[in-house]
Write a protein that holds these residues in place. Structure first.
Motif, PDB file in Angstrom:
ATOM      1  N   PRO A 365       0.797  -1.235   0.000  1.00 30.92           N
ATOM      2  CA  PRO A 365       0.000   0.000   0.000  1.00 30.92           C
ATOM      3  C   PRO A 365       0.824   1.277   0.000  1.00 30.92           C
ATOM      4  O   PRO A 365       0.289   2.351  -0.281  1.00 30.92           O
ATOM      5  N   LEU A 366       2.112   1.190   0.307  1.00 28.99           N
ATOM      6  CA  LEU A 366       2.954   2.384   0.324  1.00 28.99           C
ATOM      7  C   LEU A 366       3.724   2.566  -0.983  1.00 28.99           C
ATOM      8  O   LEU A 366       4.607   3.427  -1.069  1.00 28.99           O
ATOM      9  N   ALA A 367       3.384   1.794  -2.006  1.00 31.32           N
ATOM     10  CA  ALA A 367       4.057   1.930  -3.302  1.00 31.32           C
ATOM     11  C   ALA A 367       3.847   3.326  -3.874  1.00 31.32           C
ATOM     12  O   ALA A 367       2.771   3.916  -3.746  1.00 31.32           O
ATOM     13  N   ILE A 625       5.986 -15.825  -2.555  1.00 35.68           N
ATOM     14  CA  ILE A 625       4.636 -16.385  -2.422  1.00 35.68           C
ATOM     15  C   ILE A 625       3.581 -15.323  -2.719  1.00 35.68           C
ATOM     16  O   ILE A 625       2.565 -15.591  -3.356  1.00 35.68           O
ATOM     17  N   ALA A 626       3.811 -14.122  -2.217  1.00 35.45           N
ATOM     18  CA  ALA A 626       3.053 -12.909  -2.573  1.00 35.45           C
ATOM     19  C   ALA A 626       1.663 -12.811  -1.961  1.00 35.45           C
ATOM     20  O   ALA A 626       1.221 -11.723  -1.602  1.00 35.45           O
ATOM     21  N   LYS A 627       0.927 -13.899  -1.827  1.00 33.11           N
ATOM     22  CA  LYS A 627      -0.436 -13.837  -1.301  1.00 33.11           C
ATOM     23  C   LYS A 627      -0.642 -14.908  -0.240  1.00 33.11           C
ATOM     24  O   LYS A 627      -0.044 -15.971  -0.276  1.00 33.11           O
ATOM     25  N   ASN A 628      -1.543 -14.592   0.707  1.00 32.84           N
ATOM     26  CA  ASN A 628      -1.913 -15.563   1.743  1.00 32.84           C
ATOM     27  C   ASN A 628      -0.673 -16.081   2.474  1.00 32.84           C
ATOM     28  O   ASN A 628      -0.516 -17.286   2.700  1.00 32.84           O
ATOM     29  N   VAL A 629       0.195 -15.162   2.852  1.00 35.77           N
ATOM     30  CA  VAL A 629       1.484 -15.516   3.443  1.00 35.77           C
ATOM     31  C   VAL A 629       1.314 -15.937   4.901  1.00 35.77           C
ATOM     32  O   VAL A 629       0.704 -15.220   5.707  1.00 35.77           O
ATOM     33  N   LYS A 829       4.089  -2.249   5.570  1.00 36.48           N
ATOM     34  CA  LYS A 829       3.987  -2.059   4.122  1.00 36.48           C
ATOM     35  C   LYS A 829       3.591  -3.328   3.380  1.00 36.48           C
ATOM     36  O   LYS A 829       3.206  -3.260   2.213  1.00 36.48           O
ATOM     37  N   THR A 830       3.664  -4.485   4.037  1.00 38.65           N
ATOM     38  CA  THR A 830       3.285  -5.726   3.357  1.00 38.65           C
ATOM     39  C   THR A 830       2.096  -6.417   4.031  1.00 38.65           C
ATOM     40  O   THR A 830       1.855  -7.591   3.788  1.00 38.65           O
ATOM     41  N   TRP A 831       1.328  -5.712   4.842  1.00 40.43           N
ATOM     42  CA  TRP A 831       0.301  -6.397   5.628  1.00 40.43           C
ATOM     43  C   TRP A 831      -0.784  -7.022   4.755  1.00 40.43           C
ATOM     44  O   TRP A 831      -1.365  -8.055   5.133  1.00 40.43           O
ATOM     45  N   ARG A 832      -1.032  -6.459   3.606  1.00 44.14           N
ATOM     46  CA  ARG A 832      -2.126  -6.985   2.778  1.00 44.14           C
ATOM     47  C   ARG A 832      -1.827  -8.364   2.183  1.00 44.14           C
ATOM     48  O   ARG A 832      -2.747  -9.057   1.759  1.00 44.14           O
TER      49      ARG A 832
END
Length: 870
Positions: A365-367, A625-629, A829-832
């Motif tokens: 989200p901070l991109a 992995i990028a998602k559902n970490v 910054k990576t919570w999503r």
């Protein structure tokens, strides 16, 4: 009461300043609680401006004492003064002299912006908008003036008085006081102003420039620390010589000074002729500094010195152009480090860092673009995207146009824009002219956020003896940019046969500038193995159709050190991701074979072998992995892989350890010695990964016997993952020995914050009560709280306690130091990309901060952006 929403500042709204300032004379009377600043500004209307001619000067928590215009006290009805702004609605139409007196309290300035005290030393920090905390001023980069600074202080309390430029006068005055006058002949923006006053020790040296001038060099520190500055001085002298030889840039003043202070929000600051440093990037001895510390000192001293031309002599027109000085100067310091040490190892280290901090920023989200189009708080845009990605753009530019045209472009930039506040367009235009290329499309790297993903699929046609490489690029949506255009991506390519022999004698450069394109290689008589993005020629995420056997060929034979290392990382990542996803039957044999080859290859530099042994971090795996970490699953997979390597490579690891442990001599921070220590300690780390009793004993013995901090901390790192008495004994021994050395105590705090076990959370809270910790010192906070936020398995506790603790801490710090509070929140910054349970807990913690009263602009901006809809 809620604070008012921070105002959005937009690039498209830029307009030249209505008034220019030709000269600034500052008279600063230092006092811990009532410092007086008299600013005399010679101003004139800007002929390039349009619109109203009111004088509007910025302030921040200022207390106005008096104001005169052209020598006459200004009628109170003729101006409006608030702590944040001074406005003169109807000034005279011609040049004027404005004199403004303000009163400051340095001792209570916990923001560490403007004029403040650090351990009794008066110092300033003005980037980005700190000068407005000293006096009312048009505090923007495109207002450049010549500064003269007179400082007065109690001589006993502050025998050293420093400012920008050259000293022109000094002397004693009545009542035990003294003064010094400094003049900087080069126009500069207010953010480059600096002043220091205090009781300081120093070391000194001289440097003879390429034109034969002698420049005095001085490094100032607290008393008792001067002996720790020698490496910083050596780094400075090497930086000055390198900038002359590589970029033709000669230093321009009679003196260059560095001052190291304990309380500093940043790493260092490039104020013209008077750099102010966080002392952790100046002080070093074998007893207290690691090889990584020495490398950081070398790089950061160089970075701040190189700013003299890329940042000071040529500055940025506005803060949207921040990458023009920071990205360019990071590129320059990386090139310096590559020349001083190893180009291959520097590249690997730089890319590791880029992926760890900038790629994650780009995917969350901070991109934001390297040159953002809007900001609400500029302090929050001193980011990896501005610095590290900005440097990668410069590197791509050099790859595309070649080294000779790149040097011509840099020379043209220096010649054309010396003394200017420049823009990205002006910078790129110099290279377009020097190379006779149209770089319009390339410039899109500055305006489009996100990391491009490139798919490269090769097909060999045995009958036609051709090899076709199909390339497809795609960049995922980022905040405010849902759709993306193709970028210009330079890809360095080579082909090998299946035995690892080069099939072409030359390396090819493919410039991918469309969504998809194909390239055909002819007269390819056997199936090739593709080596692409050599030396990481573009900052992309790359996917290929290479087989595992192809990757093994590159891991064993690629002539590009970066891609050889990358092949080993790819083998490791394949195993790790499979195990995170439950494919436990996946074999590590290809990786083991690659590492055995590397460990057996005596022609390889030990530092490279150490990098090869360092497996992808938990953050690297999460990014893949990028998602559902699930951080716990990642931790287990990485622990399992390290355990496998420990068992299967034990004999080779022990041999490597014994070889370099036996060759120990007097400590030397040079690259060769550091590389040998790196391999020895990488071997120790893997030997102890499973908690093997012999390896634990070896680590404990190394800790006890170490004659340098590199080996001591490496031994502690090997013990750290294990809940054993040896670990706690080492923690205690480190503290007992170095309790009076704050920089070592930072290491002690950080290592405890990184322990990967549930008890770490309570350990952190207990350490905040320890006498060695202070929430008022940014280094202590970063060392403990910041390190905890970088402990993936413990910060991301399933119960959300880590998130709540960090956000509550940030809210508590915010009134004292908004910049520090906001930077702590970068952990979100990576919570999503987290699995739903953790993501919900992180979101709840962020929303709690958003509801807190009286947030600073810094913290409110970060939280608002983190919570904004994806």
């Amino acid at each position: 009461m809620r604070p008012e929403e921070p105002i959005a500042i937009r690039l498209e709204d830029y307009r030249p300043p209505d008034w220019l300032v030709d000269t600034v004379h500052l008279d600063i009377d230092l006092h811990p609680t009532e410092a007086r600043v008299i600013a005399t500004l010679k101003m004139r209307p800007n002929p390039d401006a349009d619109g109203a001619r009111a004088i509007v000067l910025d302030g921040d928590e200022l207390k106005l004492s008096r104001i005169t215009l052209d020598g006459k006290t200004l009628d109170p009805r003729a101006y409006v003064a608030t702590p944040e702004r001074l406005t003169i609605p109807r000034p005279p139409s011609g040049p004027i002299t404005l004199e403004i007196e303000t009163l400051l309290n340095p001792s209570t300035n916990t923001q560490l912006m403007g004029l403040y005290q650090s351990n009794g030393i008066y110092c300033t920090q003005c980037e980005a908008e700190g000068f407005r905390r000293i006096t009312y001023f048009p505090d923007r980069p495109d207002v450049m003036a010549v500064y003269t600074t007179r400082i007065e202080a109690d001589k006993a309390a502050a025998p050293i008085l420093l400012a920008n430029g050259n000293m022109t006068e000094s002397g004693d005055i009545d009542n035990g006081r003294h003064f010094a006058v400094w003049h900087d002949p080069f126009p500069k923006p207010s953010y480059l102003f600096a002043m220091v006053g205090g009781d300081l020790a120093f070391i000194e040296d001289t440097f003879r420039t390429m034109s034969g001038r002698d420049v005095a060099l001085k490094i100032y520190v607290e008393h008792g620390k001067a002996h720790l500055c020698d490496y910083a001085m050596d780094s400075l002298k090497r930086s000055m010589r390198w900038d002359e030889e590589v970029f033709g840039r000669e230093y321009d003043l009679d003196i260059f000074m560095i001052v190291a202070v304990a309380d500093f929000n940043m790493g260092a600051m490039e104020n013209k002729g008077l750099n102010i440093f966080n002392d952790k990037y100046v002080l070093a001895s074998p007893e207290t500094a690691t090889d990584a510390d020495y490398a950081s000192i070398e790089a950061i001293v160089a970075h701040e010195y190189f700013h003299n031309w890329t940042g000071n002599r040529i500055t940025c027109r506005d803060w949207f152009q921040l990458c023009l000085k920071e990205g360019l100067t990071v590129f320059r310091d990386q090139e310096f480090s590559a020349d001083q040490r190893s180009a291959a190892l520097e590249r690997i280290g730089d890319v590791r860092n880029l992926r760890a901090i900038q790629f994650t920023e780009d995917s969350g989200p901070l991109a934001h673009p390297v040159r953002p189009s809007m900001y609400r708080e500029i302090n929050n845009f001193y980011t990896p995207t501005i610095y590290e990605k900005g440097a990668e753009i410069i590197r791509m530019l050099r790859v595309m146009i070649g080294r000779e045209d790149f040097r011509r472009g840099m020379d043209l930039y220096f010649d054309r824009h010396d003394g200017d506040a420049a823009t990205i367009e002006q910078f790129i235009a110099c290279f377009a002219e020097a190379s006779k290329r149209d770089l319009t499309h390339f410039s899109q790297w500055y305006s489009q956020a996100g990391t491009p993903h490139v798919a490269a699929e090769g097909q060999w046609n045995a009958e036609a003896k051709t090899y076709r490489l199909d390339l497809v690029q795609n960049t995922l949506p980022t905040p405010g940019q849902p759709s993306k255009e193709p970028q210009v991506i330079p890809l360095a390519v080579a082909l090998f046969d299946e035995q690892g022999r080069a099939m072409k004698t030359d390396e090819h450069l493919i410039v991918l500038d469309r969504a998809s394109q194909s390239v055909e290689f002819r007269n390819i008589k056997s199936r090739p193995v593709l080596s692409i993005n050599r030396e990481f020629s573009a900052p992309i995420v790359l996917r290929t159709n290479a087989t595992e056997e192809d990757t093994q060929v590159l891991a064993a034979h690629d002539t590009d050190s970066f891609n050889r290392w990358q092949a080993i990382q790819t083998l490791a990542m394949k195993w790790l991701v499979a195990h995170v996803r439950g494919a436990e039957a996946n074999t590590a044999a290809p990786l083991l074979d690659a590492l055995k080859n590397v460990l057996a290859d005596r022609k390889l530099a030990p530092a490279f072998v150490a990098q090869a042994l360092a497996m992808p971090t938990e953050g690297d795996i999460a990014g893949e992995i990028a998602k559902n970490v699930d951080p716990d699953a990642i931790f287990r997979a990485r622990k399992a892989l390290r355990g496998t390597l420990s068992e299967e490579l034990r004999a080779s690891l022990q041999a490597a350890y014994d070889t370099y442990a036996a060759s120990r001599g007097p400590f030397n921070p040079d690259a060769k010695s550091a590389g040998e220590r790196a391999l020895k300690n990488a071997a120790l780390d893997l030997l102890a990964a499973n908690g093997d009793a012999k390896a634990i004993a070896l680590a404990a013995r190394q800790f006890a016997d170490a004659d340098n901090m590199t080996d001591r901390m490496a031994a502690l790192a090997a013990l750290m993952p294990h809940d054993i008495p040896e670990r706690e004994q080492a923690f205690k021994a480190l503290y007992d020995r170095f309790e009076n050395d704050p920089l070592v105590i930072d290491k002690w705090l950080t290592m405890q914050a990184m322990v990967p076990e549930a008890a770490t959370f309570d350990r952190i809270k207990a350490l905040t009560e320890h006498k060695a910790f202070s929430f008022k010192n940014p280094n202590r906070v970063r060392a403990l709280i910041g390190a905890f936020a970088g402990n993936p398995s413990q910060f991301n506790r399933p119960d959300g306690a880590g998130y709540r603790y960090l956000t509550e801490t940030a809210v508590a710090i915010d009134p004292q130091n908004p910049q520090l509070a906001a930077r702590l929140m970068g952990a979100f910054k990576t919570w999503r990309r987290l699995e739903p349970g953790r993501a919900a807990a992180a979101e709840a913690a962020l929303k709690a901060v958003a509801k807190a009263p009286n947030l600073s602009r810094d913290l409110a901006d970060i939280v608002g952006r983190a919570l904004a809809a994806p």
